[in-house]
Scaffold this motif. Structure first.
Motif, PDB file in Angstrom:
ATOM      1  N   GLY A 112      25.363  44.137 -42.874  1.00 60.30           N
ATOM      2  CA  GLY A 112      25.591  42.811 -43.435  1.00 60.30           C
ATOM      3  C   GLY A 112      27.002  42.539 -43.890  1.00 60.30           C
ATOM      4  O   GLY A 112      27.441  41.383 -43.923  1.00 60.30           O
ATOM      5  N   GLU A 113      27.753  43.599 -44.263  1.00 59.63           N
ATOM      6  CA  GLU A 113      29.105  43.379 -44.793  1.00 59.63           C
ATOM      7  C   GLU A 113      30.027  42.747 -43.753  1.00 59.63           C
ATOM      8  O   GLU A 113      30.893  41.944 -44.080  1.00 59.63           O
ATOM      9  CB  GLU A 113      29.721  44.697 -45.279  1.00 59.63           C
ATOM     10  CG  GLU A 113      28.926  45.396 -46.359  1.00 59.63           C
ATOM     11  CD  GLU A 113      27.954  46.418 -45.803  1.00 59.63           C
ATOM     12  OE1 GLU A 113      27.475  47.247 -46.575  1.00 59.63           O
ATOM     13  OE2 GLU A 113      27.695  46.383 -44.578  1.00 59.63           O
ATOM     14  N   THR A 114      29.836  43.140 -42.483  1.00 61.19           N
ATOM     15  CA  THR A 114      30.688  42.573 -41.438  1.00 61.19           C
ATOM     16  C   THR A 114      30.188  41.208 -40.990  1.00 61.19           C
ATOM     17  O   THR A 114      30.974  40.362 -40.562  1.00 61.19           O
ATOM     18  CB  THR A 114      30.733  43.499 -40.217  1.00 61.19           C
ATOM     19  OG1 THR A 114      29.407  43.698 -39.715  1.00 61.19           O
ATOM     20  CG2 THR A 114      31.323  44.858 -40.582  1.00 61.19           C
ATOM     21  N   ALA A 115      28.881  40.992 -41.106  1.00 61.30           N
ATOM     22  CA  ALA A 115      28.290  39.766 -40.571  1.00 61.30           C
ATOM     23  C   ALA A 115      28.416  38.581 -41.519  1.00 61.30           C
ATOM     24  O   ALA A 115      28.608  37.445 -41.080  1.00 61.30           O
ATOM     25  CB  ALA A 115      26.824  40.014 -40.235  1.00 61.30           C
ATOM     26  N   ILE A 116      28.313  38.812 -42.829  1.00 61.50           N
ATOM     27  CA  ILE A 116      28.186  37.703 -43.765  1.00 61.50           C
ATOM     28  C   ILE A 116      29.429  36.828 -43.813  1.00 61.50           C
ATOM     29  O   ILE A 116      29.347  35.599 -43.868  1.00 61.50           O
ATOM     30  CB  ILE A 116      27.814  38.210 -45.195  1.00 61.50           C
ATOM     31  CG1 ILE A 116      27.408  37.040 -46.089  1.00 61.50           C
ATOM     32  CG2 ILE A 116      28.963  39.002 -45.800  1.00 61.50           C
ATOM     33  CD1 ILE A 116      26.126  36.368 -45.683  1.00 61.50           C
ATOM     34  N   THR A 117      30.606  37.439 -43.777  1.00 60.90           N
ATOM     35  CA  THR A 117      31.827  36.628 -43.879  1.00 60.90           C
ATOM     36  C   THR A 117      32.021  35.780 -42.623  1.00 60.90           C
ATOM     37  O   THR A 117      32.411  34.614 -42.712  1.00 60.90           O
ATOM     38  CB  THR A 117      33.060  37.525 -44.115  1.00 60.90           C
ATOM     39  OG1 THR A 117      33.087  38.564 -43.120  1.00 60.90           O
ATOM     40  CG2 THR A 117      32.996  38.168 -45.487  1.00 60.90           C
ATOM     41  N   GLY A 118      31.740  36.364 -41.462  1.00 60.67           N
ATOM     42  CA  GLY A 118      31.844  35.586 -40.229  1.00 60.67           C
ATOM     43  C   GLY A 118      30.866  34.438 -40.217  1.00 60.67           C
ATOM     44  O   GLY A 118      31.188  33.331 -39.751  1.00 60.67           O
ATOM     45  N   LEU A 119      29.668  34.666 -40.726  1.00 60.28           N
ATOM     46  CA  LEU A 119      28.662  33.613 -40.763  1.00 60.28           C
ATOM     47  C   LEU A 119      29.085  32.486 -41.696  1.00 60.28           C
ATOM     48  O   LEU A 119      29.008  31.305 -41.339  1.00 60.28           O
ATOM     49  CB  LEU A 119      27.320  34.185 -41.212  1.00 60.28           C
ATOM     50  CG  LEU A 119      26.212  33.144 -41.398  1.00 60.28           C
ATOM     51  CD1 LEU A 119      25.811  32.551 -40.057  1.00 60.28           C
ATOM     52  CD2 LEU A 119      25.003  33.753 -42.097  1.00 60.28           C
ATOM     53  N   LEU A 120      29.538  32.828 -42.905  1.00 62.07           N
ATOM     54  CA  LEU A 120      29.915  31.798 -43.873  1.00 62.07           C
ATOM     55  C   LEU A 120      31.095  30.972 -43.370  1.00 62.07           C
ATOM     56  O   LEU A 120      31.147  29.756 -43.574  1.00 62.07           O
ATOM     57  CB  LEU A 120      30.240  32.446 -45.224  1.00 62.07           C
ATOM     58  CG  LEU A 120      29.053  33.097 -45.941  1.00 62.07           C
ATOM     59  CD1 LEU A 120      29.499  33.792 -47.211  1.00 62.07           C
ATOM     60  CD2 LEU A 120      27.960  32.073 -46.242  1.00 62.07           C
ATOM     61  N   ASP A 121      32.038  31.633 -42.703  1.00 63.45           N
ATOM     62  CA  ASP A 121      33.164  30.893 -42.125  1.00 63.45           C
ATOM     63  C   ASP A 121      32.679  29.946 -41.038  1.00 63.45           C
ATOM     64  O   ASP A 121      33.143  28.799 -40.928  1.00 63.45           O
ATOM     65  CB  ASP A 121      34.197  31.871 -41.546  1.00 63.45           C
ATOM     66  CG  ASP A 121      34.943  32.632 -42.630  1.00 63.45           C
ATOM     67  OD1 ASP A 121      34.884  32.204 -43.800  1.00 63.45           O
ATOM     68  OD2 ASP A 121      35.565  33.667 -42.314  1.00 63.45           O
ATOM     69  N   ALA A 122      31.740  30.419 -40.214  1.00 61.25           N
ATOM     70  CA  ALA A 122      31.256  29.606 -39.098  1.00 61.25           C
ATOM     71  C   ALA A 122      30.480  28.386 -39.575  1.00 61.25           C
ATOM     72  O   ALA A 122      30.667  27.274 -39.059  1.00 61.25           O
ATOM     73  CB  ALA A 122      30.388  30.456 -38.169  1.00 61.25           C
TER      74      ALA A 122
END
Length: 503
Positions: A112-122
Motif C-alpha cells: 500500500g505504501e507505493t500505491a496510495i500516493t499514486g492513487l491520491l495524485d490520480a
C-alpha cells in the motif's frame, strides 16, 4: 476468535500507508475498528468529511464488514472516493468490487505504501482515469502490476495517528507495539500466501534504521511481525548489537522456523539477553507425513531439536499445529496427548484454503461455504470426516485441555507478579485474557456461525439507522452472536457455483 483472547495488534500496515500519504502532503486520520465502534467510525466520517477513505483488508474474515461499511459510507458521503487495500483483498479484487456493487471505487493490490500516493495524485486530477496507478483494479480495468517498496528504510509508520495505543497487546506483552525488520519469505508452504504476495521477494531493513525506529517506540513490549524472524544471521546480530549499544530495554515476541532457530542459535541467544520473551514456532504437524503435506521443508527431528533448544533459552515457547478437517476422534486424542506431554503453549488452527495459497487452487472446489466470515482458521470450511458438530466438540475440547495449562487460576498464580505490574500501569488486557476462553471457544457458537443472518442493522450516529436486507452470503452483523438465523443460501450457492479457483 483468536484475537478476542490472545492479542490485539497495532495496525502497522495502515500506519505505514497513512505515513506515506502524510509525506505526500495529505491530511490523514486513522481509525482502528479493533478498538473502536462502527458509530465512532461514522461520527468521524460525518465530522471530517474526507475526500478519500481507505479500508485495510489484511484478513479475509473482515471482508464482509468492510463491504458493508463501504456501502453505508457511500450513503453518507456520495462523492467520497472509497478504496480497499491489504494482503487478502489483493488476491480477490474483482470479487470485492462485485460484492460492493458500486460502493468501492477501486481495490489497491500489493504494498500500500507505493500505491496510495499514486492513487491520491490520480484522483485529484481525474478520478475516472486510474489506468496508470500501479496495482489499481476497478470494475472496468486492471492497471499495471503493483510496485514493491524500493527500500524498507524509507518506511516509518504514523504511530501518532493510533488513538488508543494502550489497547494493543500480545500475550504477556501489555501494551505492545509492532515493528517489521523484513518482508517476504523464501519458503513455499502450501497454506501460506506470504510467498505468493511478495513473489518470493525477500527484503530487510538496515540494522541502523531498525534500531532507530525501535528507539522511538514508547511501549515496553514489541511484536516483531516478520513472517520468519532472523533468516539472515548477520542481520539479526547487527540489530541486536545496535540495541545493546543504545541501551534499549524492551520485551520481544517473534515468530520463526525450527530450522532457522537451529541454524542461527547465537542470534537467538543474544536476543534472549536483550529481552526476548516469547517465541512462536510454526511446527504445523507432529508427523513426517503432515510436514510433507504442508511442504514445510523441514524434518520432524529438526523441529523437535528446535523445541529443545528453544526451551533451553528459558523463554515462553508457543507452537502451532494445523488441524485437518479429515481428523477423527482418535487423531484429536493423539494430538491432545502429545501436546500435554510438552511444556509449550500450543495453538490449534484449522486447515483453511485462502486465496493466494496453493491450497486454494487445489481445495477450493471442495469448499462447503463461500462466506468469508468463516475463513478465520477457527471454522471448518472444507468437509469434515466427523459430523461438523462433533468436529467442533473435539476441536474445542482439545483447545480447552491445552489452555488449562496456561490460562485460568493456575496461570494467575504463576503470573501474579506480571499481572500486578500491568495493573499498576493501568493495563488490563493480559488479565482479561486469562478468563476469556470459555466465553469465546464453544462448539455451539462455532456451529451457529455457519447460520448467520441475512438481515441486520449498521449503527449510525443517532437518530439514524441503516437496515440492510440482502440475499448474498458476504454479510456482516454488528449484533454479535445474538439473533442469528439459519442461512439456507450456503448450500444452494456452493452447488450452483463450483467454479474452481473463482469465488
Amino acid at each position: 476468535m483468536y484475537s478476542k483472547i490472545y492479542l490485539r495488534l497495532e495496525p502497522l500496515g495502515l500506519e505505514l500507508v497513512a505515513a506515506a500519504a502524510e509525506r505526500a502532503g495529505h491530511s490523514v486520520q486513522l481509525i482502528d475498528l479493533q478498538c473502536e465502534s462502527h458509530q465512532d467510525f461514522f461520527r468521524s466520517v460525518q465530522r471530517w468529511r474526507p475526500d478519500a477513505i481507505a479500508f485495510c483488508g489484511n484478513y479475509l474474515a473482515n471482508v464482509p464488514e468492510i463491504i458493508d461499511l463501504a456501502r453505508a459510507t457511500r450513503d453518507l458521503l456520495p462523492d467520497a472516493f472509497i478504496c480497499v487495500g491489504g494482503h487478502s483483498v489483493s488476491f480477490i479484487p474483482n470479487e470485492i468490487l462485485r460484492h460492493a456493487d458500486g460502493a468501492v471505487d477501486c481495490v489497491l493490490t500489493g504494498e500500500g505504501e507505493t500505491a496510495i500516493t499514486g492513487l491520491l495524485d490520480a484522483i485529484a486530477q481525474n478520478r475516472r482515469d486510474l489506468k496508470q496507478v500501479p496495482g489499481c483494479v476497478t470494475l472496468d480495468h486492471r492497471s499495471p502490476p503493483p510496485a514493491f517498496v524500493k527500500s524498507l528504510d524509507d518506511l516509518l509508520p504514523a504511530r501518532h495517528l493510533a488513538r488508543d495505543r494502550r489497547k494493543y497487546f500480545i500475550g504477556q506483552l501489555d501494551p505492545a507495539a509492532s515493528i517489521e525488520f523484513s518482508r517476504g519469505c523464501p519458503w513455499d508452504c502450501v497454506f501460506c500466501s506470504a510467498w505468493t504476495f511478495y513473489g518470493r521477494n525477500y527484503r530487510v531493513k538496515t540494522a541502523e534504521c531498525a534500531v532507530e525506529e525501535l528507539a522511538q517506540i514508547r511501549e515496553p513490549g514489541i511484536f516483531i511481525v516478520d513472517d520468519v524472524a532472523f533468516i539472515q544471521a548477520e542481520h539479526g546480530m547487527r540489530i541486536a548489537e545496535g540495541i545493546a549499544r543504545r541501551g534499549i530495554r524492551k520485551r520481544y515476541y517473534l515468530e520463526t522456523r525450527g530450522d532457522v532457530l537451529l541454524r542461527n542459535k547465537e542470534v537467538f541467544k543474544l536476543w534472549k539477553q536483550l529481552g526476548l520473551n516469547t517465541m512462536f514456532l510454526g511446527l504445523e504437524a507432529i508427523d513426517e507425513e503432515g510436514l510433507k503435506h504442508y511442504r514445510k521443508r523441514v524434518t520432524l527431528s529438526k523441529n523437535f531439536e528446535a523445541l529443545e533448544f528453544a526451551r533451553s533459552l528459558d523463554i515462553t515457547v508457543a507452537v502451532n499445529i494445523i488441524a485437518d478437517p479429515s481428523w477423527d476422534r482418535e487423531r484429536f486424542k493423539v494430538v491432545r496427548d502429545w501436546c500435554l506431554e510438552i511444556p509449550e503453549v500450543v495453538n490449534i488452527s484449522i486447515n483453511t484454503p485462502y486465496p493466494g495459497t496453493e491450497t486454494w487452487h487445489t481445495e477450493s472446489r471442495r469448499l462447503t461455504t463461500r462466506d468469508y466470515r468463516l475463513f478465520d482458521i477457527q471454522h471448518a470450511v472444507l468437509p469434515t470426516k466427523l459430523p461438523l458438530a462433533e468436529f467442533y466438540k473435539e476441536l474445542v475440547e482439545t483447545q480447552r485441555v491445552l489452555s488449562r495449562k496456561h490460562l485460568g487460576w493456575a496461570a494467575l498464580r504463576q503470573c501474579a507478579g506480571i499481572v500486578v505490574r500491568h495493573l499498576l500501569r493501568g493495563q488490563t488486557n493480559f488479565l482479561r485474557m486469562i478468563w476469556k476462553f470459555n466465553s469465546v471457544y464453544r462448539p455451539d457458537l462455532q456451529l451457529a456461525d455457519h447460520r448467520q443472518p441475512i438481515k441486520y442493522e449498521i449503527d449510525l450516529p443517532p437518530p439514524s439507522t441503516a437496515t440492510v436486507e440482502r440475499d448474498g452470503l458476504y454479510i456482516h452483523t454488528s449484533s454479535g452472536r445474538k439473533g442469528r438465523q439459519i442461512d439456507h443460501h450456503t448450500e444452494e450457492f456452493v452447488n450452483a457455483t463450483r467454479m474452481g479457483t473463482a469465488v
